[in-house]
Enzyme design. Structure first.
Site, PDB file in Angstrom:
ATOM      1  N   LYS A  22       0.837  -1.208   0.000  1.00  0.00           N
ATOM      2  CA  LYS A  22       0.000   0.000   0.000  1.00  0.00           C
ATOM      3  C   LYS A  22       0.870   1.256   0.000  1.00  0.00           C
ATOM      4  O   LYS A  22       0.644   2.180  -0.785  1.00  0.00           O
ATOM      5  CB  LYS A  22      -0.903   0.002   1.244  1.00  0.00           C
ATOM      6  N   ARG A  93      -5.000  10.569   4.040  1.00  0.00           N
ATOM      7  CA  ARG A  93      -4.000  11.631   4.160  1.00  0.00           C
ATOM      8  C   ARG A  93      -2.962  11.587   3.041  1.00  0.00           C
ATOM      9  O   ARG A  93      -2.405  12.610   2.649  1.00  0.00           O
ATOM     10  CB  ARG A  93      -3.294  11.526   5.503  1.00  0.00           C
ATOM     11  N   CYS A 117      -5.177  12.968  12.719  1.00  0.00           N
ATOM     12  CA  CYS A 117      -5.848  11.668  12.683  1.00  0.00           C
ATOM     13  C   CYS A 117      -5.652  11.003  14.028  1.00  0.00           C
ATOM     14  O   CYS A 117      -5.019  11.564  14.920  1.00  0.00           O
ATOM     15  CB  CYS A 117      -5.328  10.805  11.544  1.00  0.00           C
ATOM     16  N   PRO A 123       1.586  16.835  11.065  1.00  0.00           N
ATOM     17  CA  PRO A 123       1.719  18.014  10.202  1.00  0.00           C
ATOM     18  C   PRO A 123       2.379  17.690   8.863  1.00  0.00           C
ATOM     19  O   PRO A 123       2.972  16.623   8.696  1.00  0.00           O
ATOM     20  CB  PRO A 123       2.611  18.952  11.023  1.00  0.00           C
ATOM     21  N   LEU A 126       6.920  20.102   6.578  1.00  0.00           N
ATOM     22  CA  LEU A 126       8.187  19.849   5.886  1.00  0.00           C
ATOM     23  C   LEU A 126       7.980  19.634   4.384  1.00  0.00           C
ATOM     24  O   LEU A 126       8.843  19.979   3.582  1.00  0.00           O
ATOM     25  CB  LEU A 126       8.917  18.658   6.519  1.00  0.00           C
ATOM     26  N   ASP A 307       4.638   0.959  12.034  1.00  0.00           N
ATOM     27  CA  ASP A 307       3.461   0.254  11.510  1.00  0.00           C
ATOM     28  C   ASP A 307       3.379  -1.205  11.982  1.00  0.00           C
ATOM     29  O   ASP A 307       2.402  -1.889  11.687  1.00  0.00           O
ATOM     30  CB  ASP A 307       3.454   0.295   9.971  1.00  0.00           C
ATOM     31  N   VAL A 329       7.808   7.519  16.820  1.00  0.00           N
ATOM     32  CA  VAL A 329       7.529   8.174  15.538  1.00  0.00           C
ATOM     33  C   VAL A 329       6.251   9.011  15.589  1.00  0.00           C
ATOM     34  O   VAL A 329       6.229  10.157  15.145  1.00  0.00           O
ATOM     35  CB  VAL A 329       7.465   7.137  14.390  1.00  0.00           C
TER      36      VAL A 329
END
Ligand code: UD1
Length: 420
Positions: A22, A93, A117, A123, A126, A307, A329
């Site tokens: 994905k 997103r 979320c 944000p 960057l 993840d 993270v």
């Protein structure tokens, strides 16, 4: 709203084929906006997020031909609308990834500003700062990012303040059509960034250093197009491995890529799994034993992937011993804890660290999914728990796992989808 009902307590066993990734498919689909000629993307996973990205390209007027295996041929010649609307961005997103390619190819883009979320504020400063340093004018009005550039974007040296996967991808894509050389320092080294770079190179881009923290892109005038196969999903792979380990099972995963999972495999070995790997397969065997508790600290690649954190928490709830999981993270990514405690887990949280006291068993309960990877962890908890677990709000899981209940059924799990 669909739910998943799981009767826990079965050891997973069998073989599975892993789908395309994905997190590589989404930026690669966005990158098709850079090409002049047709781009054919193969091995796309059948997921909600992928269909959302395809829908997003479609609503811009891009021509898409999709075959039954979900290979997509994209031709941007027909583009007529340079806008990514709120209705689509709010559900995904990663839509922000169209910003860099549109700006670089067409000189303008209007993209709805993604909100926060469940796992934190997330944000995109960057991404925007990088594109501005390349000469883009960006203003945010009415919830939309309006970006434009007079002429071409200019190559520059960008030092990323923190490692960002999406930020690196957006800037790398934009730089392929910029004038001159762009150097991205402190770039993300994730395999999906490398896969995107390989696809861009196949399209005609000049990129080196992908997979290191310094990526160098020499801008070209145009990108003709290519045919590209998306890499296997390392997080899907890791999720099934952990599910098998937690249930004391034995599985073999095919069409995957062991080299991208080194730290995850190392942690599974530490938990007592016997792991074997070939070029494109991984097998795991727990020999029927209970997993041992393993400590985890997430970090950008090649560190332990955020993840995979929630899935390891699920395994640790029934492991032998006590484990500490530290999330570095994202700011709010231990949210699955409360649902797991409702199933009889013993987890306490202090700051960004969870202490998990392994229990001999969990008990099934109705639980609620809050984000994609948290949902996967609740399914794993349901697979090990005694009795029935019903996971609600599984639209999260459909965003990132192809046919999860069919795949788990193939491995012997008792799991079924309940539709309202
Ligand atoms: C991608 C993955 C996601 C994974 C994450 C980290 C996709 C579609 N999603 O998300 O599954 O969990 O990488 O491996 O590929 N940040 C800023 N400013 C920015 C950008 C990011 O402060 O402009 C922060 C984020 O809030 C977060 C951290 O940097 O705390 C990492 O985020 P990032 O790597 O950008 O994640 P995504 O690309 O959104």
């Amino acid at each position: 709203m669909d739910k998943l009902a799981i009767q826990g307590g079965k050891q997973l066993s069998g073989e599975l084929r892993i789908s395309g990734a994905k997190n590589a498919a989404l930026p690669i689909l966005a990158a098709t906006l850079l090409a002049d000629g047709p781009v054919i993307i193969r091995n796309l996973p059948h997921l909600h997020d992928v269909t959302t990205m395809i829908e997003l390209l479609g609503c811009m007027g891009v021509e898409l031909v999709i075959d039954e295996k979900l290979s997509v041929e994209v031709n941007v010649k027909t583009i007529s609308n340079y806008s990514a609307p709120y209705e689509l961005v709010k559900t995904m997103r990663a839509s922000i990834l169209v910003l860099g390619p549109m700006l670089a190819h067409f000189g303008k883009a209007r993209v709805s500003f993604p909100g926060g979320c469940a796992i934190g504020s997330r944000p995109i400063d960057l991404h925007l700062r990088g594109l501005e340093s390349m000469g883009a004018t960006i203003n945010v009005k009415g919830g939309y990012i309006n970006a434009e550039v007079n002429g071409r974007l200019q190559g520059v040296r960008i030092i990323m303040e923190m490692v960002t996967v999406g930020g690196t991808e957006n800037i790398m894509m934009a730089a392929t059509l910029a004038q001159g050389q762009t150097v991205i320092e402190n770039a993300a080294r994730e395999p999906e960034v490398v896969d995107l770079a390989k696809c861009l190179i196949a399209m005609g881009a000049k990129i080196s250093g992908h997979g290191t923290d310094t990526i160098v892109i020499d801008g070209v005038d145009r990108l003709p197009g290519c045919t590209y196969d998306v890499m296997p999903d390392r997080i899907e792979t890791g999720t099934y491995l952990v599910a098998a380990a937690a249930t004391r099972g034995r599985i073999k995963l095919k069409d995957t890529c062991p080299e991208y999972l080194e730290v995850v495999l190392q942690k599974l070995r530490e938990a007592g799994a016997i792991i074997a790997v070939g070029k494109d397969w991984i097998s795991l065997d727990m020999k029927g034993r209970r997993p041992r508790a393993v400590n985890i600290k997430t970090a950008p690649y090649p560190g332990f992937p955020t993840d995979m954190q929630a899935q390891f928490m699920a395994m640790n709830t029934v492991a032998d011993g006590t484990a500490a999981i530290t999330e570095t993270v994202f700011e709010n990514r231990l949210i699955q804890t409360h649902e797991m405690n409702r199933m009889g887990a013993s987890i306490s949280i202090e700051g960004n660290t969870a202490m998990i006291f392994g229990q001999s068993s969990l008990q099934g309960a109705p639980v609620m999914a809050t984000d994609l990877r948290a949902s996967a962890s609740l399914i794993i908890a349901g697979l090990v728990a005694a009795g029935e677990t019903c996971v609600d709000r599984i639209y999260h899981i459909d965003r990132g796992y192809e046919c999860i209940e069919e795949k788990l059924q193939l491995l012997g799990a008792d799991i079924r989808r309940l539709s309202d």
